[in-house]
Design an enzyme around this catalytic site. Structure first.
Site, mmCIF file in Angstrom:
data_model
loop_
_atom_site.group_PDB
_atom_site.id
_atom_site.type_symbol
_atom_site.label_atom_id
_atom_site.label_comp_id
_atom_site.label_asym_id
_atom_site.label_seq_id
_atom_site.Cartn_x
_atom_site.Cartn_y
_atom_site.Cartn_z
ATOM 1 N N ILE A 175 -5.679 2.925 6.602
ATOM 2 C CA ILE A 175 -4.571 2.183 7.190
ATOM 3 C C ILE A 175 -4.831 1.884 8.656
ATOM 4 C CG2 ILE A 175 -2.121 2.293 7.805
ATOM 5 C CD1 ILE A 175 -1.659 4.008 5.350
ATOM 6 N N TYR B 130 1.008 19.796 3.593
ATOM 7 C CA TYR B 130 1.117 18.359 3.858
ATOM 8 C C TYR B 130 2.578 17.923 3.845
ATOM 9 C CZ TYR B 130 0.443 13.321 3.375
ATOM 10 O OH TYR B 130 0.495 11.958 3.556
ATOM 11 N N GLY C 275 -6.791 7.492 14.313
ATOM 12 C CA GLY C 275 -7.441 7.377 13.009
ATOM 13 C C GLY C 275 -7.750 5.930 12.665
ATOM 14 N N ALA C 276 -8.271 5.182 13.659
ATOM 15 C CA ALA C 276 -8.398 3.732 13.510
ATOM 16 C C ALA C 276 -9.726 3.268 12.927
ATOM 17 C CB ALA C 276 -8.188 3.058 14.872
ATOM 18 N N ASN C 277 -10.587 4.185 12.524
ATOM 19 C CA ASN C 277 -11.888 3.764 12.005
ATOM 20 C C ASN C 277 -11.943 3.692 10.484
ATOM 21 O OD1 ASN C 277 -11.840 6.792 12.293
ATOM 22 N ND2 ASN C 277 -13.743 6.589 11.143
ATOM 23 N N THR C 278 -10.824 4.008 9.823
ATOM 24 C CA THR C 278 -10.817 3.965 8.365
ATOM 25 C C THR C 278 -9.392 3.807 7.844
ATOM 26 O OG1 THR C 278 -11.570 5.122 6.362
ATOM 27 C CG2 THR C 278 -10.575 6.458 8.076
#
Length: 242
Positions: free
Chosen positions: A57, A217, A52-55
């Site tokens: 944290i 969640y 999840g490195a494109n947005t």
């Protein structure tokens, strides 16, 4: 205009100003420090893998790791968006060692394909940051028959981490050959609200109980913590971010 009405308007205006100021302070506090000295710690020669490195944290972490000279591999569900984020980080850090690999954590086959690609790119991993996550999704089942929130937040990372274990453990092996005591790190993003989780392992797909998105969640964050506790028994360092 009567004196009572004027007083009421003044009180109302003061209340609006106070609430606005409070919201501004809260927003500023939640964004964290804006000015901080650059860390002297170098990650030159280190391999960092981030989901999840494109947005959010994940993107901030990718930037920080790249700024310190690390080789950063960004695992993103959307390859195109990942490339856009990577290019932005390259332009700000002058670090050309950013790679993007497609990885849809809701699909176990995508996770396996991602690991196969990673195995051709690196011979070890120093840091694996399990950051990607979803919240408040409507009820749905993935192609693997898993409720989507649990699939993305837990099972996808569970499979990814276990399949990458040989590369993580290679970090120590390579370090020993060079006379260094290197240990790979797995960082898991959980949440303080994990204590609201009510995992029912016999009903992870909510067939016997009502599905509540936020509860799904909570359950996934509790699963993250339980996974971290088990991982701590392996030959890697485990860190959990709340």
């Amino acid at each position: 205009m009567t004196e009572a009405l004027l007083t009421l308007l003044q009180v109302f205006a003061g209340l609006i100003v106070s609430v606005t100021a409070l919201l501004f302070v809260l927003k500023t506090w939640m964004q964290g420090p804006k000015f901080r000295p650059k860390s002297p710690i170098s990650l030159t020669g280190k391999v960092v893998v981030i989901t999840g490195a494109n947005t959010g944290i994940g993107k901030v972490c990718a930037y920080e790791m790249a700024q310190r000279g690390g080789k950063v591999i960004m695992l993103c569900r959307n390859y195109g968006r990942g490339q856009v984020a990577a290019e932005e980080i390259r332009s700000k850090t002058s670090n050309g060692e950013l790679l993007v690999v497609e990885c849809d954590l809701s699909s176990l086959s995508s996770v396996r394909a991602c690991v196969a690609t990673l195995s051709t790119l690196v011979d070890h991993i120093d840091v694996l940051l399990n950051n990607a996550g979803v919240c408040m999704l409507p009820y749905s089942i993935t192609e693997d028959g898993i409720e989507t929130t649990m699939a993305v937040n837990h099972f996808g990372h569970f499979l990814l981490t276990n399949l990458l274990m040989p590369l993580l453990q290679n970090t120590q092996i390579l370090g020993l050959k060079c006379g260094q005591k290197n240990t790979a790190r797995v960082v898991i993003v959980s949440s303080l609200i994990h204590d609201k989780g009510k995992l029912q392992v016999e009903d992870l797909n909510y067939k016997r109980r009502s599905f509540v998105p936020i509860q799904a969640y909570y359950d996934s964050k509790l699963a993250n913590l339980m996974f971290a506790k088990e991982l701590a028994k392996r030959n890697v360092t485990i860190l959990v971010l709340y």
